[in-house]
Design an enzyme around this catalytic site. Structure first.
Site, mmCIF file in Angstrom:
data_model
loop_
_atom_site.group_PDB
_atom_site.id
_atom_site.type_symbol
_atom_site.label_atom_id
_atom_site.label_comp_id
_atom_site.label_asym_id
_atom_site.label_seq_id
_atom_site.Cartn_x
_atom_site.Cartn_y
_atom_site.Cartn_z
ATOM 1 N N HIS A 272 -4.391 -69.056 55.143
ATOM 2 C CA HIS A 272 -5.104 -70.263 54.704
ATOM 3 C C HIS A 272 -4.419 -70.847 53.483
ATOM 4 O O HIS A 272 -3.990 -70.116 52.582
ATOM 5 C CB HIS A 272 -6.588 -69.989 54.433
ATOM 6 C CG HIS A 272 -6.877 -69.100 53.270
ATOM 7 N ND1 HIS A 272 -7.056 -69.577 51.993
ATOM 8 C CD2 HIS A 272 -7.028 -67.760 53.183
ATOM 9 C CE1 HIS A 272 -7.320 -68.574 51.171
ATOM 10 N NE2 HIS A 272 -7.303 -67.451 51.860
ATOM 11 N N GLU B 122 -10.660 -71.689 54.424
ATOM 12 C CA GLU B 122 -11.126 -70.304 54.450
ATOM 13 C C GLU B 122 -12.024 -70.004 53.264
ATOM 14 O O GLU B 122 -13.022 -69.290 53.398
ATOM 15 C CB GLU B 122 -9.931 -69.349 54.452
ATOM 16 C CG GLU B 122 -10.292 -67.885 54.707
ATOM 17 C CD GLU B 122 -10.636 -67.103 53.436
ATOM 18 O OE1 GLU B 122 -11.130 -65.975 53.544
ATOM 19 O OE2 GLU B 122 -10.403 -67.634 52.331
#
Length: 834
Positions: A135, A181
Site C-alpha cells: 500500500h 490500507e
C-alpha cells in the site's frame, strides 16, 4: 494545497516536486536467469515516493502525485519488457462497505478510493494468478517509508525484473499498489470483492510493516494451505518465519491487522503475510523516512519476495490451490538459516509420542522400586508442586514491583533503555526463584541427598513440560513444538548423563555434557525471545492508557525466566550454596529499582540516529449537541489531547503547563462514545482524555448533514435516511435509546455490528472526489418515545489541506518537546437526536 488537483500532471512537474533522487545508495537485483540487469534501484523508488510527503487517503499527494508516479514507473517498465510477457495496467476507484470485528467491531464505508493494478502474464494470457500486495498510502503527518512505501518500491523492481526475463511465466502475477490500507483495509476490500482480475487469484503475498527495516517476518500463512509455507521454505533465500508469531498475532494481543484478513475472509484466498519488525519505535511517526531503511534490508526482502513470487507463478499447485487445502502447518526458522515446516497433523503425532515417552520414563522412575513407588510418586509431585509454587510466587512478586513502578509514575523507564527491564524484572525474577528453592532446600529438604534432589527436580520440570506439551497439542496450538524441544532434548540429555547425575556434586564433565544437551532448546528460546521483545517492546509505547506496560513486559520477562531456568533449578540442589548468586541478583535489582524511582531513566529519546518518541495526538475540536427539535443545547471548543501510552501527559506538563490534570474531560454519558470525535473505536484503550479550551474552528469546507426522510416501517420500525458531504474522513456514531434497537441499515451486509460498549461506529472515507454519502438506519422503537429513539453523531476530520491545523493548534504543537511525536488535525462533532 488543494490547488494541486487542478494542475496538469506531467513527469517534469513531478520531478520538480520530488527533487533529484540519490543514486549512490542503489543496489541492483539479479535477473531471473542469473544475469545482472540494468534495473531501477529500489532506494530511488523509495526516495521518490516518500518525498511526496504524507499520503493520506483523499489528499492530492495520495490520489494524484503518488498514483501518477507509480504509473510513470510502470509505463517505463512496460516499454522495456520482453516479448515473453504481456503487461496490463488498471486504475480502480471502488466504492463499498463491510463490517469487521477488529478494534471491538465497527463498519467501514469507502467511496472512490484508488488502486493501481498491474498484471504481468504470459503473452498468450493465463487463467490463474498470484497476487502481490503493498500500500502506498500513509497515516497522516508521516512519510510512511517502511509502512509501506518500501514494499511498493520492492514490488516495482520485482515487476521490472520479471518483465525483462526472456523466460515466460506459467501463471499471471498481479501487483496491487493499494491506495487505502491505513483506512483499515478498505482498498484491498474494494479490489478483492469488485475487480474482475480478483477472480483469477489463487494465492497472495502481502507486504507490510510493524517496524522500520530489519528482516521481514512471515507471521501469518494459509489458512490451511501447507503448500504455501513449503513454497516459502523452498524459494526464500533469507527465511524468517514463525508460527508462534502467527498465533500471537491472530490472538488479538497486538492491536493491529493487515490486508491478509480481507483476502482471507472476503476473497477466500490463501496467502503469506510478511512484515518488517525491527525498530517499531518510529513506526507511524515522522521519523519513518527512507534513509533509515538499510539497503541490506531492502535487498533481503527483494530476494525473498522475487524468489517466492516466481516459484508460485511457475507452480503446478497454484492452479489447483483449493485442492491442497488440508489443515494447518507448523513452521519456524532456525536462526534465519532455513525453515522447518511440516503439517500440523504430523506435529500432533510427534508431540503425543514425545509426551508419551516422557511419561513412560517418569513412570519407570517412580516404579523402579515397587516398595517405594508411593514414596517416589509423592516426592515427584512435591517437587512438581514446589516448582509451580516458585513460578507463581515469582510472577506475583515481580508484578507487585511493576505495579509499584507504575503507581509512582515511573512506567516505561526501560522504553529507551531495554537493559533496565532486564536488570529490574529479570534479576528480581531470577532472585525470587532461587530464594524459594534455597528456602525449600534449607528447611523442607534438610539433610536430604543432593543428587537425589537434583534428579527429582529435573524430573519435575520434565513432567511440567510434558503436561504443557499434551495440553497445547490438545488445544490445537502449532506453537506446541516449543514444548517438544523442551521435552525431547532434556530427556535425551538426562539419559546420556544418567551416571553423572548419580555422582556427588556437579562435576565439570557433567556440566559440559549437560550444557551441550540443552544447547538446542536454549538457543532457540533465546532467539525466539529476541523476536518477541523486538516486536512487543515498541508496541508498549502505543498501547493506550489502560494497560500498564510494565506489568506486560514484566510478565513476559518472568515467563522467559521461568522457561530458561526450568532445567537449571536442579542445580540449586546440586551445588553447595547459591548465596553469592542470590546476593548479586538482589543487589542488581535493588540498585536498578532505586535508579528507576529516582527518574534517572527517562522513557523517551530524541536521539536523531535512534529516536524513541512519545506519541501524542491532538485534535482541535468544535462540538455541538442538538436536542430533538434540532436546537443547539450545548457547544464548546477545545484541543482534545491523547497520550498514546500509559504515562498520559505527565511528562508533557513541565513543558506545556496548561496541559495538566485540571483539564481532564469527563465522559458525556448521554452521547455515543462519550461525545468525543474518535477517528477509530479505540475508546476502550484511551479512557484518560484532556480537553484544553480553545476558540471555535470554522472549516472552509464544513460538513453538510441532511435528514432526507423518516419512514414508518412494519413491525414498529422507523427508517431514517441521511445525506452527508464532508472531508475525506468522517466518523459516524449511533446509539439507540433505551427500548429502541438498531435492526438494519444500508451499510456492510445490512446487519449492524455493535462496538464494545454497545454503540455503533462507522468509519467513512473517500478519495479525491466523491458524491454525497447516502445511508439509512432502521430502528424498532416503542410507541411512546418523547425523548427520541436514537442519538446519532457525525465527526469530520481534516487530515490535510488548509483546514488541517488552526493557528492555535499549530502554536501548541510547536511548544512540545523534541522527544515527542505529535500528530494534530482539526475536527468537528455534531450530535443529533431523532
Amino acid at each position: 494545497m488543494f490547488l494541486l488537483e487542478l494542475l496538469p500532471f506531467t513527469p517534469g512537474y513531478l520531478n520538480s516536486i520530488l527533487g533529484s533522487a540519490t543514486a549512490t545508495k542503489c543496489q541492483r537485483y539479479d535477473a531471473v536467469e542469473g544475469k545482472t540487469l540494468r534495473a531501477r534501484p529500489v532506494p530511488e523508488y523509495l526516495d521518490n515516493i516518500t518525498a511526496i510527503g504524507p499520503r493520506t487517503v483523499g489528499s492530492p499527494e495520495n490520489e494524484v502525485l503518488a498514483v501518477n508516479y507509480l504509473l510513470e514507473q510502470i509505463r517505463g517498465i512496460e516499454r522495456e519488457s520482453t516479448d515473453a510477457h504481456k503487461i496490463s495496467v488498471d486504475i480502480q476507484r471502488p466504492t463499498g462497505s463491510f463490517s469487521i470485528d477488529f478494534l471491538g467491531g465497527f463498519t467501514s464505508y469507502y467511496a472512490n478510493i484508488t488502486n493501481v493494478i498491474v498484471k504481468l502474464e504470459p503473452r498468450n494470457g493465463a487463467e490463474h494468478a498470484v497476487l502481490s500486495n503493498c500500500h502506498f498510502d500513509s497515516v497522516p503527518n508521516t512519510p510512511g517509508a517502511s509502512d509501506d512505501a518500501v514494499s511498493c518500491a520492492v514490488m516495482l523492481e520485482i515487476l521490472n525484473t520479471l518483465s525483462k526475463s526472456s523466460e515466460s511465466l506459467q501463471h499471471a502475477v498481479i501487483f496491487l499498489f493499494n491506495g487505502a490500507e491505513e483506512n483499515i483495509l478498505q482498498a484491498s476490500h474494494g479490489f478483492i470483492t469488485q475487480h474482475e482480475w480478483a477472480k483469477s487469484i489463487r494465492a497472495f503475498i502481502n507486504l507490510e510493516a510493524a517496524g522500520v527495516g530489519g528482516k521481514e517476518l512471515v507471521f501469518q500463512t494459509g489458512p490451511e494451505n501447507p503448500w504455501l509455507v513449503q513454497a516459502y521454505v523452498v524459494a526464500a533465500k533469507h527465511p524468517f518465519a514463525s508460527v508462534v508469531a502467527q498465533e500471537i498475532f491472530q490472538s488479538g494481543i497486538i492491536p493491529a491487522d493487515t490486508d491478509f484478513r480481507i483476502y482471507r475472509d472476503f476473497g477466500n484466498v490463501p496467502g503469506i503475510d510478511l512484515a518488517f519488525i525491527e525498530n517499531g519505535y518510529i513506526y507511524h511517526t515522522k521519523y519513518d523516512t527512507s534513509d533509515r531503511i538499510l539497503t541490506d534490508s531492502i535487498q533481503r526482502a527483494g530476494d525473498n519476495i522475487l524468489a517466492v513470487l516466481k516459484y508460485l507463478a511457475t507452480s503446478e499447485k497454484l492452479a489447483k490451490s483449493f485442492e491442497y487445502r488440508h489443515g494447518n502447518v507448523v513452521f519456524f526458522d532456525i536462526l534465519g538459516l532455513f525453515v522447518l515446516a511440516y503439517p500440523a497433523r504430523i506435529g500432533t503425532i510427534m508431540n503425543y509420542i514425545t509426551a508419551a515417552v516422557a511419561f513412560i520414563y517418569l513412570s519407570k522412575k517412580v516404579l523402579q522400586s515397587k516398595t517405594r513407588a508411593i514414596q517416589n510418586l509423592k516426592k515427584l509431585f512435591t517437587a512438581f508442586s514446589l516448582t509451580l509454587m516458585s513460578w507463581i510466587c515469582t510472577l506475583v512478586a515481580v508484578l507487585i514491583v511493576a505495579v509499584f513502578v507504575s503507581v509512582i509514575g515511573r512506567a516505561l523507564s526501560w522504553y529507551t533503555h531495554f537493559y533496565v527491564s532486564v536488570s529490574l524484572y529479570g534479576s528480581a525474577a531470577a532472585a525470587k526463584l532461587i530464594l524459594v528453592h534455597m528456602l525449600a532446600k534449607k528447611f523442607f529438604y534438610k539433610n536430604m541427598n543432593e543428587q537425589y534432589l537434583g534428579d527429582t527436580f529435573f524430573d519435575a520440570s520434565l513432567m511440567i513440560w510434558s503436561i504443557a506439551l499434551a495440553v497445547m497439542t490438545q488445544m490445537g496450538l502449532c506453537s506446541a513444538f516449543i514444548c517438544t524441544l523442551w521435552v525431547a532434548f532434556p530427556l535425551f540429555t538426562k539419559l546420556m548423563t544418567h551416571k553423572e547425575f548419580s555422582q556427588k556434586g556437579a562435576t565439570m564433565k557433567f556440566i559440559v555434557m549437560y550444557m551441550l544437551g540443552m544447547f538446542v532448546p536454549y538457543l532457540y528460546m533465546l532467539y525466539l525471545s529476541w523476536t518477541v521483545f523486538e516486536m512487543f517492546t515498541p508496541v508498549m509505547g502505543r498501547s493506550g492508557s489502560e494497560i500498564p506496560p510494565d506489568m506486560v513486559l514484566a510478565g513476559f520477562i518472568v515467563i522467559f525466566t521461568m522457561i530458561l531456568s526450568s532445567y537449571f533449578v536442579n542445580f540449586i540442589y546440586l551445588v553447595k550454596s547459591t548465596k553469592t548468586t542470590l546476593v548479586t541478583l538482589t543487589t542488581v535489582f535493588v540498585v536498578t529499582l532505586i535508579l528507576v524511582c529516582s527518574g534517572i531513566f527517562f522513557p523517551y529519546s530524541s536521539d536523531a540516529a535512534n529516536p524513541k518518541p512519545k506519541r501524542v495526538f491532538l485534535q482541535h475540536t468544535s462540538r455541538r449537541f442538538h436536542d430533538l427539535d434540532g436546537n443547539v443545547v450545548k457547544s464548546d471548543a477545545g484541543i482534545w489531547i491523547n497520550g498514546f501510552d500509559y504515562n498520559g501527559i505527565s511528562h508533557i506538563t513541565p513543558h506545556v503547563p496548561e496541559i495538566n490534570e485540571t483539564i481532564r474531560t469527563p465522559c458525556e454519558e448521554q452521547a455515543p462514545f462519550c461525545g468525543l470525535p474518535w477517528i477509530l473505536p479505540v475508546h476502550f484503550m484511551f479512557r484518560k482524555n484532556w480537553y484544553l479550551p480553545a476558540p471555535e474552528i470554522m472549516p472552509r469546507s464544513p460538513i453538510q448533514f441532511k435528514v432526507l426522510s423518516k419512514q414508518l416501517m412494519p413491525w414498529n420500525s422507523v427508517r431514517l435516511s441521511f445525506e452527508v458531504s464532508g472531508p475525506s474522513h468522517m466518523s459516524l456514531y449511533v446509539r439507540p435509546h433505551e427500548g429502541s434497537a438498531l435492526s438494519r441499515w444500508s451499510l456492510g451486509d445490512g446487519t449492524p455490528v455493535a462496538s464494545l460498549g454497545g454503540d455503533y461506529f462507522v468509519f467513512y472515507s473517500h478519495g479525491l472526489q466523491a458524491a454525497p454519502w447516502h445511508f439509512w438506519v432502521e430502528l424498532t422503537a416503542p410507541e411512546k418515545h418523547s425523548d427520541g429513539i436514537v442519538s446519532l453523531a457525525i465527526a469530520a476530520h481534516y487530515f490535510f489541506g488548509e483546514d488541517q491545523k488552526s493557528p492555535q493548534l499549530h502554536a501548541l504543537l510547536e511548544r512540545f518537546p523534541n522527544w515527542t511525536f505529535t500528530s494534530g488535525w482539526s475536527c468537528t462533532y455534531d450530535l443529533f437526536v431523532f
